[in-house]
Design a protein around this motif. Structure first.
Motif, PDB file in Angstrom:
ATOM      1  N   SER A  49       0.839  -1.186   0.000  1.00 59.03           N
ATOM      2  CA  SER A  49       0.000   0.000   0.000  1.00 59.03           C
ATOM      3  C   SER A  49       0.878   1.241   0.000  1.00 59.03           C
ATOM      4  O   SER A  49       2.049   1.177   0.383  1.00 59.03           O
ATOM      5  CB  SER A  49      -0.910   0.008   1.238  1.00 59.03           C
ATOM      6  N   ALA A  50       0.312   2.359  -0.435  1.00 58.45           N
ATOM      7  CA  ALA A  50       1.034   3.623  -0.407  1.00 58.45           C
ATOM      8  C   ALA A  50       0.054   4.767  -0.254  1.00 58.45           C
ATOM      9  O   ALA A  50      -1.123   4.641  -0.617  1.00 58.45           O
ATOM     10  CB  ALA A  50       1.875   3.800  -1.670  1.00 58.45           C
ATOM     11  N   ILE A  51       0.572   5.881   0.272  1.00 60.81           N
ATOM     12  CA  ILE A  51      -0.257   7.059   0.499  1.00 60.81           C
ATOM     13  C   ILE A  51       0.535   8.292   0.100  1.00 60.81           C
ATOM     14  O   ILE A  51       1.736   8.387   0.369  1.00 60.81           O
ATOM     15  CB  ILE A  51      -0.716   7.120   1.976  1.00 60.81           C
ATOM     16  N   ALA A  52      -0.137   9.220  -0.549  1.00 62.13           N
ATOM     17  CA  ALA A  52       0.522  10.431  -1.005  1.00 62.13           C
ATOM     18  C   ALA A  52       0.879  11.345   0.167  1.00 62.13           C
ATOM     19  O   ALA A  52       0.363  11.197   1.273  1.00 62.13           O
ATOM     20  CB  ALA A  52      -0.395  11.172  -1.978  1.00 62.13           C
ATOM     21  N   ALA A  53       1.749  12.309  -0.119  1.00 59.44           N
ATOM     22  CA  ALA A  53       2.148  13.287   0.909  1.00 59.44           C
ATOM     23  C   ALA A  53       0.925  14.003   1.479  1.00 59.44           C
ATOM     24  O   ALA A  53       0.867  14.292   2.681  1.00 59.44           O
ATOM     25  CB  ALA A  53       3.136  14.281   0.320  1.00 59.44           C
ATOM     26  N   SER A  54      -0.050  14.271   0.634  1.00 54.01           N
ATOM     27  CA  SER A  54      -1.268  14.959   1.074  1.00 54.01           C
ATOM     28  C   SER A  54      -2.189  14.074   1.885  1.00 54.01           C
ATOM     29  O   SER A  54      -3.081  14.557   2.577  1.00 54.01           O
ATOM     30  CB  SER A  54      -2.035  15.467  -0.145  1.00 54.01           C
ATOM     31  N   GLY A  55      -1.992  12.768   1.766  1.00 53.13           N
ATOM     32  CA  GLY A  55      -2.886  11.827   2.434  1.00 53.13           C
ATOM     33  C   GLY A  55      -4.143  11.525   1.656  1.00 53.13           C
ATOM     34  O   GLY A  55      -4.964  10.716   2.087  1.00 53.13           O
ATOM     35  N   ILE A  56      -4.305  12.158   0.499  1.00 49.49           N
ATOM     36  CA  ILE A  56      -5.546  11.991  -0.262  1.00 49.49           C
ATOM     37  C   ILE A  56      -5.485  10.759  -1.158  1.00 49.49           C
ATOM     38  O   ILE A  56      -6.379   9.913  -1.149  1.00 49.49           O
ATOM     39  CB  ILE A  56      -5.833  13.257  -1.078  1.00 49.49           C
ATOM     40  N   MET A  57      -4.426  10.642  -1.949  1.00 47.45           N
ATOM     41  CA  MET A  57      -4.310   9.498  -2.849  1.00 47.45           C
ATOM     42  C   MET A  57      -3.761   8.300  -2.101  1.00 47.45           C
ATOM     43  O   MET A  57      -2.769   8.408  -1.379  1.00 47.45           O
ATOM     44  CB  MET A  57      -3.400   9.819  -4.035  1.00 47.45           C
ATOM     45  N   LYS A  58      -4.408   7.149  -2.268  1.00 46.11           N
ATOM     46  CA  LYS A  58      -3.967   5.906  -1.661  1.00 46.11           C
ATOM     47  C   LYS A  58      -4.005   4.810  -2.717  1.00 46.11           C
ATOM     48  O   LYS A  58      -4.815   4.853  -3.640  1.00 46.11           O
ATOM     49  CB  LYS A  58      -4.865   5.518  -0.480  1.00 46.11           C
ATOM     50  N   THR A  69      -5.816  -0.909   5.551  1.00 44.99           N
ATOM     51  CA  THR A  69      -6.031   0.531   5.393  1.00 44.99           C
ATOM     52  C   THR A  69      -4.757   1.271   5.762  1.00 44.99           C
ATOM     53  O   THR A  69      -4.174   0.999   6.818  1.00 44.99           O
ATOM     54  CB  THR A  69      -7.180   1.017   6.287  1.00 44.99           C
ATOM     55  N   ILE A  70      -4.341   2.169   4.902  1.00 48.64           N
ATOM     56  CA  ILE A  70      -3.160   2.978   5.182  1.00 48.64           C
ATOM     57  C   ILE A  70      -3.605   4.371   5.619  1.00 48.64           C
ATOM     58  O   ILE A  70      -4.545   4.950   5.060  1.00 48.64           O
ATOM     59  CB  ILE A  70      -2.226   3.052   3.955  1.00 48.64           C
ATOM     60  N   LEU A  71      -2.941   4.883   6.642  1.00 49.03           N
ATOM     61  CA  LEU A  71      -3.252   6.207   7.179  1.00 49.03           C
ATOM     62  C   LEU A  71      -1.943   6.898   7.526  1.00 49.03           C
ATOM     63  O   LEU A  71      -0.960   6.236   7.844  1.00 49.03           O
ATOM     64  CB  LEU A  71      -4.095   6.091   8.455  1.00 49.03           C
ATOM     65  N   ARG A  72      -1.952   8.216   7.506  1.00 46.13           N
ATOM     66  CA  ARG A  72      -0.775   8.926   7.963  1.00 46.13           C
ATOM     67  C   ARG A  72      -1.200  10.060   8.885  1.00 46.13           C
ATOM     68  O   ARG A  72      -2.271  10.656   8.699  1.00 46.13           O
ATOM     69  CB  ARG A  72       0.050   9.475   6.797  1.00 46.13           C
ATOM     70  N   ASP A  73      -0.337  10.332   9.863  1.00 45.81           N
ATOM     71  CA  ASP A  73      -0.546  11.422  10.793  1.00 45.81           C
ATOM     72  C   ASP A  73       0.685  12.308  10.698  1.00 45.81           C
ATOM     73  O   ASP A  73       1.724  12.013  11.306  1.00 45.81           O
ATOM     74  CB  ASP A  73      -0.740  10.885  12.211  1.00 45.81           C
ATOM     75  N   ASN A  74       0.584  13.365   9.928  1.00 42.26           N
ATOM     76  CA  ASN A  74       1.753  14.219   9.704  1.00 42.26           C
ATOM     77  C   ASN A  74       2.182  14.941  10.982  1.00 42.26           C
ATOM     78  O   ASN A  74       3.348  15.302  11.128  1.00 42.26           O
ATOM     79  CB  ASN A  74       1.472  15.222   8.593  1.00 42.26           C
ATOM     80  N   ALA A  75       1.260  15.145  11.908  1.00 44.15           N
ATOM     81  CA  ALA A  75       1.616  15.796  13.172  1.00 44.15           C
ATOM     82  C   ALA A  75       2.502  14.900  14.023  1.00 44.15           C
ATOM     83  O   ALA A  75       3.312  15.374  14.816  1.00 44.15           O
ATOM     84  CB  ALA A  75       0.362  16.178  13.933  1.00 44.15           C
ATOM     85  N   LYS A  76       2.344  13.585  13.842  1.00 42.61           N
ATOM     86  CA  LYS A  76       3.138  12.625  14.619  1.00 42.61           C
ATOM     87  C   LYS A  76       4.239  11.991  13.790  1.00 42.61           C
ATOM     88  O   LYS A  76       4.946  11.100  14.268  1.00 42.61           O
ATOM     89  CB  LYS A  76       2.228  11.527  15.172  1.00 42.61           C
ATOM     90  N   ASN A  77       4.386  12.433  12.532  1.00 44.65           N
ATOM     91  CA  ASN A  77       5.400  11.855  11.634  1.00 44.65           C
ATOM     92  C   ASN A  77       5.294  10.338  11.572  1.00 44.65           C
ATOM     93  O   ASN A  77       6.313   9.626  11.604  1.00 44.65           O
ATOM     94  CB  ASN A  77       6.817  12.250  12.080  1.00 44.65           C
ATOM     95  N   THR A  78       4.090   9.842  11.464  1.00 47.08           N
ATOM     96  CA  THR A  78       3.861   8.403  11.521  1.00 47.08           C
ATOM     97  C   THR A  78       2.876   7.971  10.434  1.00 47.08           C
ATOM     98  O   THR A  78       1.894   8.674  10.166  1.00 47.08           O
ATOM     99  CB  THR A  78       3.324   7.996  12.900  1.00 47.08           C
ATOM    100  N   VAL A  79       3.157   6.832   9.843  1.00 50.74           N
ATOM    101  CA  VAL A  79       2.232   6.204   8.914  1.00 50.74           C
ATOM    102  C   VAL A  79       1.823   4.851   9.499  1.00 50.74           C
ATOM    103  O   VAL A  79       2.639   4.176  10.146  1.00 50.74           O
ATOM    104  CB  VAL A  79       2.858   6.040   7.515  1.00 50.74           C
ATOM    105  N   TYR A  80       0.572   4.505   9.306  1.00 48.26           N
ATOM    106  CA  TYR A  80       0.020   3.281   9.880  1.00 48.26           C
ATOM    107  C   TYR A  80      -0.473   2.351   8.771  1.00 48.26           C
ATOM    108  O   TYR A  80      -0.897   2.802   7.709  1.00 48.26           O
ATOM    109  CB  TYR A  80      -1.151   3.605  10.802  1.00 48.26           C
ATOM    110  N   LEU A  81      -0.461   1.069   9.074  1.00 43.42           N
ATOM    111  CA  LEU A  81      -1.102   0.092   8.211  1.00 43.42           C
ATOM    112  C   LEU A  81      -2.002  -0.755   9.102  1.00 43.42           C
ATOM    113  O   LEU A  81      -1.520  -1.563   9.893  1.00 43.42           O
ATOM    114  CB  LEU A  81      -0.078  -0.795   7.491  1.00 43.42           C
TER     115      LEU A  81
END
Length: 122
Positions: A49-58, A69-81
């Motif tokens: 899986s992959a997610i764009a810098a904006s978090g919109i495109m997956k 499901t892939i998610l990112r939290d830019n405030a925590k500098n973390t990406v989740y799967l």
């Protein structure tokens, strides 16, 4: 230079769930697309899986679509799967990677973590 550290792997029964996390440091997290790849014993790194810098495109591999499901939290500098309905064939070392675009080829990613083992077994 971006450093990536994965966590959350482990042993889970078929049908179970796990959430992997990948914490980044040393770079501007919000500038990077982030991907998850996996490597089963003796095989190549397979796109998950992959997610764009904006978090919109997956993007998802067909084998995990509807279960992961892939998610990112830019405030925590973390990406989740978030992984659910796990199957034995999901067993692999899972790697996160940071790169230039949402892409299924590992060649688009410049930084890689060390990996975390996921084992799905009864």
């Amino acid at each position: 230079q971006v450093q990536l550290v994965e966590s959350g792997g482990g042993l889970v029964q078929p049908g179970g769930s796990l959430r992997l996390a990948c914490a980044a440091s040393g770079g501007t997290f919000g500038n990077y697309a982030l991907g998850w790849f996996r490597q089963a014993h003796g095989s190549e790194h397979d796109f998950v899986s992959a997610i764009a810098a904006s978090g919109i495109m997956k993007s998802y591999a067909d084998s995990v679509k509807g279960r992961f499901t892939i998610l990112r939290d830019n405030a925590k500098n973390t990406v989740y799967l978030q992984m659910s309905s796990l199957k034995p064939e999901d067993t692999a070392v899972y790697y996160c990677a940071a790169g230039r675009a949402v892409a299924r080829s590992g060649s688009w990613y410049d930084y890689w973590g060390q990996g975390t083992q996921v084992t799905v077994s009864a």
